[in-house]
Design an enzyme around this catalytic site. Structure first.
Site, PDB file in Angstrom:
ATOM      1  CD  GLU A  48      -2.805   1.155   2.505  1.00 44.97           C
ATOM      2  OE1 GLU A  48      -2.447   0.556   3.544  1.00 44.97           O
ATOM      3  OE2 GLU A  48      -3.890   1.744   2.397  1.00 44.97           O
ATOM      4  CE  LYS A 119      -7.570   1.597   3.176  1.00 46.98           C
ATOM      5  NZ  LYS A 119      -6.359   2.158   3.790  1.00 46.98           N
ATOM      6  CB  CYS A 160      -4.818  -1.529   4.179  1.00 43.31           C
ATOM      7  SG  CYS A 160      -3.916  -1.615   5.741  1.00 43.31           S
TER       8      CYS A 160
HETATM    9  N1  LIG Z   1      -3.660   1.518   5.879  1.00 39.17           N
HETATM   10  C1  LIG Z   1      -4.639   1.007   6.567  1.00 39.17           C
HETATM   11  O1  LIG Z   1      -5.754   0.890   6.125  1.00 39.17           O
HETATM   12  C2  LIG Z   1      -4.278   0.549   7.941  1.00 39.17           C
HETATM   13  C3  LIG Z   1      -5.281  -0.398   8.542  1.00 39.17           C
HETATM   14  C4  LIG Z   1      -4.910  -0.783   9.913  1.00 39.17           C
HETATM   15  O2  LIG Z   1      -3.802  -0.580  10.376  1.00 39.17           O
HETATM   16  C5  LIG Z   1      -5.928  -1.449  10.726  1.00 39.17           C
HETATM   17  O3  LIG Z   1      -5.662  -1.677  11.906  1.00 39.17           O
HETATM   18  O4  LIG Z   1      -7.009  -1.768  10.225  1.00 39.17           O
END
Ligand SMILES: NC(=O)CCC(=O)C(=O)O
Length: 283
Positions: A48, A119, A160
């Site tokens: 990412e 996203k 993520c």
């Molecule tokens: N970059 C993100 O979306 C981080 C997501 C994350 O750390 C989480 O705990 O969920």
């Protein structure tokens, strides 16, 4: 497309980041060149926000249009030159109406952009004494699910924080996915607690491969990524994982495991959908 083979070689590039976009992209280029030379993977994944620092104040400054921006062009050229699929991590995308998205591009061996996933769930959390992050300060959320076909294997794409939303993974399974790839950058608060747990949960719930690719950990960065890029198989076993530094993980995926698990533990045909869809649903 019919399945060409049940085995697919994957390479996950857990890359160091910096504030210099050109350095970041050229690092990805040289790591792609190196892994192609040594291992000839069919599909390569990146982290990412691999071309920029991960932080709301940086997204606009580093944003690019897709597919004509600098980073897109580099990935397209590499995919074509080496005849590989590249799931190009994410980059801040300058979209319509000046909106910025956290976007994953996917490149085919022809060099064509075959998918673009924005996203869907923005990373807005506030863990007391841990981490506060609010992507929605500068980013807009995407509204579309994204699947790709690689040699007859259907693969879902998430980014993520998207991994926390089991409904999205379920939807991909119901659409026939055998794998979900999440470019990701967990942090030092939630990473130790949830990183492995979420991947094994999504793999176990949906009986498919889960693949994550993180930036390498840099303790001096404003946002410290957890690292530990990982491949989890449909039994929810960790097939391979990285440490926290810059590293390339190479693995041969055996897609026949998907069918094995689904036959031996047939939860998807045993669901009591007649009972779940009640007035209580959603409470
Ligand atoms: N970059 C993100 O979306 C981080 C997501 C994350 O750390 C989480 O705990 O969920």
């Amino acid at each position: 497309m019919s399945k060409v083979s049940n085995i697919m070689r994957l390479a996950l590039l857990q890359l160091k980041g910096s504030k210099d976009k050109t350095v970041n992209v050229q690092n990805a280029v040289s790591k792609i060149e190196a892994v192609v030379k040594e291992h000839q993977p069919r599909l390569i994944t990146l982290p990412e926000c691999f071309n920029a620092p991960y932080g709301t104040k940086y997204f606009r400054e580093y944003s690019e249009t897709i597919p004509d921006g600098y980073t897109s062009q580099q990935l397209s050229n590499l995919a074509k030159k080496h005849q590989v699929y590249i799931v190009g991590g994410t980059i801040p995308e300058l979209g319509e109406n000046d909106a910025i998205y956290n976007t994953c591009t996917v490149w085919a061996p022809s060099g064509d952009l075959i998918a673009k996933h924005r996203k869907m769930h923005l990373f807005d959390i506030d863990v007391k004494g841990g981490i506060r992050f609010k992507e929605s300060e500068t980013l807009s959320a995407g509204n579309d699910f994204t699947t790709i076909d690689v040699d007859g294997h259907k693969i879902g794409i998430g980014i993520c924080y998207d991994i926390r939303f089991e409904e999205m993974a379920r939807l991909y399974r119901n659409e026939g996915c055998e794998m979900i790839i999440y470019p990701a950058a967990f942090n030092m608060t939630t990473g130790p607690l949830h990183w492995e747990l979420l991947q094994r949960s999504r793999a176990n719930d949906n009986q498919l491969f889960v693949v994550t690719t993180s930036p390498a950990r840099d303790s001096s960065a404003e946002y410290v990524a957890y690292g530990h890029s990982m491949i989890v198989d449909p039994w929810a076993k960790i097939q391979k994982s990285a440490g926290d530094g810059e590293e390339t993980v190479v693995a041969d995926i055996d897609f026949s495991l998907v069918e094995q698990v689904r036959q031996q533990i047939p939860v998807f045909s045993q669901r009591r959908l007649d009972l779940y869809a009640t007035a209580r649903h959603g409470q």
